[in-house]
Design a protein around this motif. Structure first.
Motif, PDB file in Angstrom:
ATOM      1  N   LEU B 182     -11.223   6.006   0.363  1.00 30.10           N
ATOM      2  CA  LEU B 182     -10.337   5.773   1.553  1.00 30.10           C
ATOM      3  C   LEU B 182     -11.215   6.623   2.869  1.00 30.10           C
ATOM      4  CD1 LEU B 182      -7.063   6.106  -0.028  1.00 30.10           C
ATOM      5  CD2 LEU B 182      -7.767   4.078   0.982  1.00 30.10           C
ATOM      6  N   GLU B 183     -11.480   7.954   2.327  1.00 29.81           N
ATOM      7  CA  GLU B 183     -12.090   8.695   3.355  1.00 29.81           C
ATOM      8  C   GLU B 183     -13.405   7.941   3.985  1.00 29.81           C
ATOM      9  OE1 GLU B 183     -12.726  13.285   2.810  1.00 29.81           O
ATOM     10  OE2 GLU B 183     -14.317  12.644   2.277  1.00 29.81           O
ATOM     11  N   ARG B 184     -14.210   7.441   3.063  1.00 30.51           N
ATOM     12  CA  ARG B 184     -15.503   6.935   3.834  1.00 30.51           C
ATOM     13  C   ARG B 184     -15.100   5.705   4.734  1.00 30.51           C
ATOM     14  NH1 ARG B 184     -20.110   8.539   0.045  1.00 30.51           N
ATOM     15  NH2 ARG B 184     -20.823   6.276   0.361  1.00 30.51           N
ATOM     16  N   ALA B 185     -14.133   5.039   4.343  1.00 24.79           N
ATOM     17  CA  ALA B 185     -13.811   3.773   5.174  1.00 24.79           C
ATOM     18  C   ALA B 185     -12.851   4.346   6.174  1.00 24.79           C
ATOM     19  CB  ALA B 185     -13.030   2.600   4.374  1.00 24.79           C
ATOM     20  N   GLY B 186     -12.422   5.616   6.329  1.00 19.28           N
ATOM     21  CA  GLY B 186     -11.708   5.967   7.645  1.00 19.28           C
ATOM     22  C   GLY B 186     -10.184   5.622   7.254  1.00 19.28           C
ATOM     23  N   MET B 187      -9.886   5.118   5.858  1.00 17.25           N
ATOM     24  CA  MET B 187      -8.238   4.668   5.750  1.00 17.25           C
ATOM     25  C   MET B 187      -7.575   5.938   5.146  1.00 17.25           C
ATOM     26  SD  MET B 187      -8.677   1.484   6.295  1.00 17.25           S
ATOM     27  CE  MET B 187      -9.879   0.127   6.524  1.00 17.25           C
ATOM     28  N   ARG B 188      -6.066   5.686   5.569  1.00 17.62           N
ATOM     29  CA  ARG B 188      -5.376   6.811   5.189  1.00 17.62           C
ATOM     30  C   ARG B 188      -4.368   6.383   4.049  1.00 17.62           C
ATOM     31  NH1 ARG B 188      -1.890   8.325  10.343  1.00 17.62           N
ATOM     32  NH2 ARG B 188      -1.274   9.955   8.692  1.00 17.62           N
ATOM     33  N   ILE B 189      -4.262   5.200   3.514  1.00 15.61           N
ATOM     34  CA  ILE B 189      -3.427   4.582   2.542  1.00 15.61           C
ATOM     35  C   ILE B 189      -4.233   3.537   1.818  1.00 15.61           C
ATOM     36  CG2 ILE B 189      -1.509   3.104   2.151  1.00 15.61           C
ATOM     37  CD1 ILE B 189      -0.559   5.971   2.833  1.00 15.61           C
ATOM     38  N   GLY B 190      -4.006   3.512   0.375  1.00 20.16           N
ATOM     39  CA  GLY B 190      -4.615   2.719  -0.451  1.00 20.16           C
ATOM     40  C   GLY B 190      -3.555   2.207  -1.252  1.00 20.16           C
ATOM     41  N   VAL B 191      -3.405   0.563  -1.264  1.00 20.21           N
ATOM     42  CA  VAL B 191      -2.498   0.188  -2.279  1.00 20.21           C
ATOM     43  C   VAL B 191      -3.231  -0.478  -3.306  1.00 20.21           C
ATOM     44  CG1 VAL B 191      -1.088  -1.899  -2.330  1.00 20.21           C
ATOM     45  CG2 VAL B 191      -1.096  -0.772   0.063  1.00 20.21           C
ATOM     46  N   VAL B 192      -2.818   0.331  -4.532  1.00 20.26           N
ATOM     47  CA  VAL B 192      -3.520   0.121  -5.693  1.00 20.26           C
ATOM     48  C   VAL B 192      -3.216  -1.330  -6.252  1.00 20.26           C
ATOM     49  CG1 VAL B 192      -3.848   1.009  -8.017  1.00 20.26           C
ATOM     50  CG2 VAL B 192      -3.521   2.690  -6.083  1.00 20.26           C
ATOM     51  N   GLU B 373      -9.250  20.934  -4.295  1.00 16.47           N
ATOM     52  CA  GLU B 373      -8.639  19.509  -4.017  1.00 16.47           C
ATOM     53  C   GLU B 373      -7.792  19.899  -2.639  1.00 16.47           C
ATOM     54  OE1 GLU B 373      -5.599  17.944  -7.052  1.00 16.47           O
ATOM     55  OE2 GLU B 373      -4.712  18.384  -5.125  1.00 16.47           O
ATOM     56  N   ASP B 374      -7.682  18.768  -2.016  1.00 12.14           N
ATOM     57  CA  ASP B 374      -6.782  19.084  -0.790  1.00 12.14           C
ATOM     58  C   ASP B 374      -6.506  17.768  -0.212  1.00 12.14           C
ATOM     59  OD1 ASP B 374      -5.009  19.921   0.844  1.00 12.14           O
ATOM     60  OD2 ASP B 374      -6.399  21.230   1.969  1.00 12.14           O
ATOM     61  N   THR B 375      -5.378  17.277   0.708  1.00 13.19           N
ATOM     62  CA  THR B 375      -5.117  16.214   1.404  1.00 13.19           C
ATOM     63  C   THR B 375      -4.730  16.574   2.727  1.00 13.19           C
ATOM     64  OG1 THR B 375      -4.869  14.676  -0.490  1.00 13.19           O
ATOM     65  CG2 THR B 375      -4.070  13.887   1.523  1.00 13.19           C
ATOM     66  N   LYS B 376      -4.923  15.773   3.777  1.00 12.09           N
ATOM     67  CA  LYS B 376      -4.084  16.389   4.988  1.00 12.09           C
ATOM     68  C   LYS B 376      -2.787  15.971   4.852  1.00 12.09           C
ATOM     69  CE  LYS B 376      -8.374  14.569   7.904  1.00 12.09           C
ATOM     70  NZ  LYS B 376      -8.368  13.247   8.680  1.00 12.09           N
ATOM     71  N   ARG B 377      -1.935  17.280   5.666  1.00 14.39           N
ATOM     72  CA  ARG B 377      -0.568  17.219   5.751  1.00 14.39           C
ATOM     73  C   ARG B 377       0.133  15.714   6.127  1.00 14.39           C
ATOM     74  NH1 ARG B 377       1.180  22.389   3.800  1.00 14.39           N
ATOM     75  NH2 ARG B 377       3.404  22.108   4.302  1.00 14.39           N
ATOM     76  N   GLU B 378      -0.948  15.241   7.420  1.00 13.10           N
ATOM     77  CA  GLU B 378      -0.313  13.967   8.002  1.00 13.10           C
ATOM     78  C   GLU B 378      -0.418  12.708   7.078  1.00 13.10           C
ATOM     79  OE1 GLU B 378      -2.425  16.014   9.238  1.00 13.10           O
ATOM     80  OE2 GLU B 378      -4.198  15.107  10.302  1.00 13.10           O
ATOM     81  N   ASP B 379      -1.404  12.914   6.138  1.00 11.86           N
ATOM     82  CA  ASP B 379      -1.519  11.785   5.085  1.00 11.86           C
ATOM     83  C   ASP B 379      -0.716  11.870   4.099  1.00 11.86           C
ATOM     84  OD1 ASP B 379      -3.718  10.942   6.780  1.00 11.86           O
ATOM     85  OD2 ASP B 379      -5.324  11.659   5.454  1.00 11.86           O
ATOM     86  N   LEU B 380      -0.348  13.091   3.765  1.00 14.38           N
ATOM     87  CA  LEU B 380       0.786  13.445   2.613  1.00 14.38           C
ATOM     88  C   LEU B 380       2.099  12.790   3.131  1.00 14.38           C
ATOM     89  CD1 LEU B 380       0.037  16.971   1.515  1.00 14.38           C
ATOM     90  CD2 LEU B 380      -0.523  14.847   0.182  1.00 14.38           C
ATOM     91  N   ALA B 381       2.751  13.056   4.449  1.00 13.52           N
ATOM     92  CA  ALA B 381       3.685  12.357   4.890  1.00 13.52           C
ATOM     93  C   ALA B 381       3.733  11.023   5.280  1.00 13.52           C
ATOM     94  CB  ALA B 381       3.940  13.382   6.263  1.00 13.52           C
ATOM     95  N   LEU B 382       2.361  10.425   5.494  1.00 10.92           N
ATOM     96  CA  LEU B 382       2.498   8.920   5.481  1.00 10.92           C
ATOM     97  C   LEU B 382       2.546   8.122   4.499  1.00 10.92           C
ATOM     98  CD1 LEU B 382       1.864   6.672   7.399  1.00 10.92           C
ATOM     99  CD2 LEU B 382      -0.627   7.137   6.710  1.00 10.92           C
ATOM    100  N   GLY B 383       2.161   9.007   3.617  1.00 10.14           N
ATOM    101  CA  GLY B 383       2.026   8.420   1.958  1.00 10.14           C
ATOM    102  C   GLY B 383       3.535   8.305   1.698  1.00 10.14           C
ATOM    103  N   LEU B 384       4.179   9.312   1.744  1.00 13.40           N
ATOM    104  CA  LEU B 384       5.726   9.263   1.515  1.00 13.40           C
ATOM    105  C   LEU B 384       6.402   8.158   2.143  1.00 13.40           C
ATOM    106  CD1 LEU B 384       8.207  10.481   0.204  1.00 13.40           C
ATOM    107  CD2 LEU B 384       8.616  11.995   1.796  1.00 13.40           C
ATOM    108  N   GLU B 385       6.076   8.251   3.444  1.00 10.92           N
ATOM    109  CA  GLU B 385       6.814   6.983   4.562  1.00 10.92           C
ATOM    110  C   GLU B 385       6.422   5.420   3.995  1.00 10.92           C
ATOM    111  OE1 GLU B 385       6.066   8.263   8.309  1.00 10.92           O
ATOM    112  OE2 GLU B 385       7.756   9.751   8.239  1.00 10.92           O
ATOM    113  N   VAL B 386       5.161   5.375   3.582  1.00 10.90           N
ATOM    114  CA  VAL B 386       4.868   3.933   3.065  1.00 10.90           C
ATOM    115  C   VAL B 386       5.319   3.890   1.725  1.00 10.90           C
ATOM    116  CG1 VAL B 386       2.878   2.570   2.133  1.00 10.90           C
ATOM    117  CG2 VAL B 386       2.622   3.970   4.412  1.00 10.90           C
ATOM    118  N   LEU B 387       5.465   4.699   0.813  1.00 10.20           N
ATOM    119  CA  LEU B 387       5.944   4.780  -0.501  1.00 10.20           C
ATOM    120  C   LEU B 387       7.831   4.358  -0.257  1.00 10.20           C
ATOM    121  CD1 LEU B 387       5.783   5.057  -3.557  1.00 10.20           C
ATOM    122  CD2 LEU B 387       6.723   7.259  -3.133  1.00 10.20           C
ATOM    123  N   ALA B 388       8.323   5.071   0.730  1.00 12.82           N
ATOM    124  CA  ALA B 388       9.691   4.802   0.892  1.00 12.82           C
ATOM    125  C   ALA B 388       9.757   3.223   1.464  1.00 12.82           C
ATOM    126  CB  ALA B 388      10.302   5.732   1.758  1.00 12.82           C
TER     127      ALA B 388
END
Lengths: 397, 397
Positions: B182-192, B373-388
């Motif tokens: 994701l990081e290398r492709a400049g993506m913020r969300i991965g749908v598995v 290990e770490d993830t940007k806080r905005e990506d964490l929040a986005l992850g939650l919103e996409v999940l919801a």
């Protein structure tokens, strides 16, 4: 006349000192090793030599008569739980030459088997062992300082002998083959053409340790994979540059962390090759350098090639070889061959200061450095007779 | 509405339990791990769930209202001195879904990180963990029996929960990527798309240990050389049978005796490959078997191939994936991608009894199982919103 019965009896006697199953265990400066050295001093005196143990453990028996002289010998100590003939054969054969009246100085070079260093005895005799090297020498198994061992066995403070190269026409060494060339060819005697040189290398490959699951093939820097490709290239390229009897070996591969599901971040390879010809060794080295260079051009994991521990090839003296060939042709026609020594021997150190030659007898099954090492008694006796015949011819030449 | 502030506050709170530098150290059933489980019970009750810790350590919060229900969660314990998000993210996100009023049962599956076994918590929930396996379970670091640890933390004798698959429409898991796709492709969300299967193998090659000096190339049976040739053949052949995201790895090579001047008498290789498709994995296995067979046809050192520890690929549910794609397309258009999970997760165990789906957020530098290990806080929040968003769509579908 050569007394082969006494020669075989001497071999059997030494087999009783430090017996381990059918072999012996006599690491350098162990009580058993010192007992064998004292036995040799007495045996040398019994055949009329002027005998002593010097400050590094060499047992030296000097011929009292006029020259020209030969030097002959090998080593008395053994690898751990090893064979009864490796080294001992050459010492006892040299003693038999002296007993037969040949003008031979007999020597058991100390620690050829490297319990404490690298040819300490023969290097000391040719002046290639300084005090700093002695101070640094440690037991390879337990790290004990050499000086401590020399004190314990009563050798500390004794003079270390130096050879006078002008005294000798050459140095002979009879040894077991430690391979299966003679046995497989049905031969009983090997006239050694020379002792191969060794060039040993460390190849260090640096990659990136990573999880096998989360890292795509395109992203990986797998040091282990680069190592496999590099070694496969060596396997492909070396046959094109080597000579008939060249050998090359990857003895050691260390991957880090060497765990099933982690991409190796580092690989370390120990690689070496051996040949009798410096030119062939140069070709092999060029090839190795090209393979590493090509790896570094193609791969994502850089490889660094470092030389470690090179030795030069030591060709045997042509006149000494000719004398041994003539003796072999007379005593065992059709059952002898010329061959290089792939293993290292004290003779390669002596070759720095005088002509040398070596003679091999077969090793049953090629086994050495193991208590099952053995050679047929008739081959031992033949080896002594060819050695004596060659020495007489060379002295007369 | 989703409360991302509380979600981030919960993540920060759990980072305070067993803090190690910027990460955490919470091995399963450690005091810190149990503290985090008790914290979760309280947090579940605070959002209205009926909460408990079961007999294997699963923390389960049951939604009190009518269905259809979802299951959501991940794990709370960490690898040693590891990151603050691996696992915790999915648990805290599931809690946030419940807090937002979604009909979600929340679960922290015990011991995903394998301190005591192999997916003990989720296997217990789906009925794939018998008492014999529990009796045999030991700590992988110090060998302590699992039963002893369960007694110490007060869980011995408690019932182990079993999921009722009929209760659930599916199970979601939000997780960090543990890679750099994701990081290398400049993506913020991965749908598995699914969790890869793993087939792991031991390849044992038997040669003849020998001296490098005395043994000609023609006589040698060099197990290390056969290993190099075999692995080079895998490197050549696998690209022809693999799929786009297949990976294969030689993580471990053991030569015996692994000494510079001794020909290796034995080589042991640990090799594995991963893919999402059983058909592709079958092709890779066929290829591996052919390579070993060809090695045995050509080489003097026989190779034996043994499977060790295979897992099946677990595809994600198409309808759940579609719901997550739609949510991602709405919330971060152009900044999401579909991708397999190369790492293993509890969802692959749940997939045995219900539809599953996973969502990834980027790992900075791809680092996991390490305290950095770490993830940007905005990506964490986005992850939650996409999940919801995905969960709502799927429930409505």
């Amino acid at each position: 006349m050569i007394d082969t019965s006494q020669f075989l009896a001497d071999l059997d006697r030494l087999r009783q000192i430090g017996t381990y199953r059918t072999g012996v265990h006599r690491p350098t400066f162990s009580p058993e090793d010192m007992e064998s050295r004292r036995w040799l001093v007495a045996a040398m005196e019994a055949v009329g030599l002027e005998a002593q143990i010097d400050g590094i453990g060499n047992v030296f028996g000097r011929h009292r008569g006029p020259g020209p002289h030969l030097l002959a010998g090998s080593h008395l100590e053994t690898q751990n739980q090893a064979g009864w003939l490796d080294g001992v054969l050459g010492v006892v054969a040299a003693l038999a030459l002296a007993r037969a009246g040949l003008p031979v100085d007999v020597c058991a070079y100390a620690d050829e088997e490297g319990h404490w260093g690298d040819f300490l005895g023969s290097r000391s005799l040719v002046g290639a062992l300084d005090e700093a090297a002695l101070d640094a020498a440690r037991n390879r198994h337990d790290g004990r300082p050499l000086h401590e061992a020399l004190r314990e066995v009563g050798l500390a403070g004794r003079e270390r002998l130096r050879l006078d190269p002008g005294r000798y026409k050459g140095a002979f060494e009879l040894h077991i083959e430690q391979g299966t060339q003679l046995e497989r060819a049905g031969m009983r005697i090997g006239v050694v053409t020379g002792i191969v040189g060794i060039r040993q290398w460390r190849i260090t490959i640096t990659g990136q340790q990573d999880h096998t699951g989360g890292t795509t093939m395109a992203e990986r820097r797998d040091a282990g994979l680069t190592a496999v490709r590099l070694l496969a290239a060596v396997d492909q390229e070396f046959p094109g540059v080597c000579a008939e009897r060249s050998v090359w070996t990857t003895g050691r591969i260390l991957l880090e962390p060497n765990a099933p599901q982690i991409i190796p971040g580092r690989a370390e390879i120990t690689f070496s090759f051996r040949d009798l010809s410096p030119e062939v060794m140069d070709r092999m080295e060029d090839c190795l350098r090209r393979v590493v260079q090509e790896s570094n051009r193609r791969e994502r994991c850089p490889a660094v090639l470092e030389p470690i521990g090179h030795t030069l090839p030591s060709p045997c003296d042509p006149a000494m070889r000719a004398a041994l060939r003539e003796a072999a042709a007379e005593l065992c026609p059709g059952a002898w061959a010329e061959m290089p020594s792939g293993a290292i021997h004290d003779s390669q150190i002596l070759a720095r200061v005088m002509p040398v030659a070596m003679l091999f007898v077969p090793s049953i099954g090629g086994i050495s450095h193991h208590w099952t090492e053995d050679t047929k008694r008739e081959d031992l006796a033949l080896g002594l007779e060819v050695l004596a015949g060659g020495a007489r011819r060379f002295l007369a030449g």
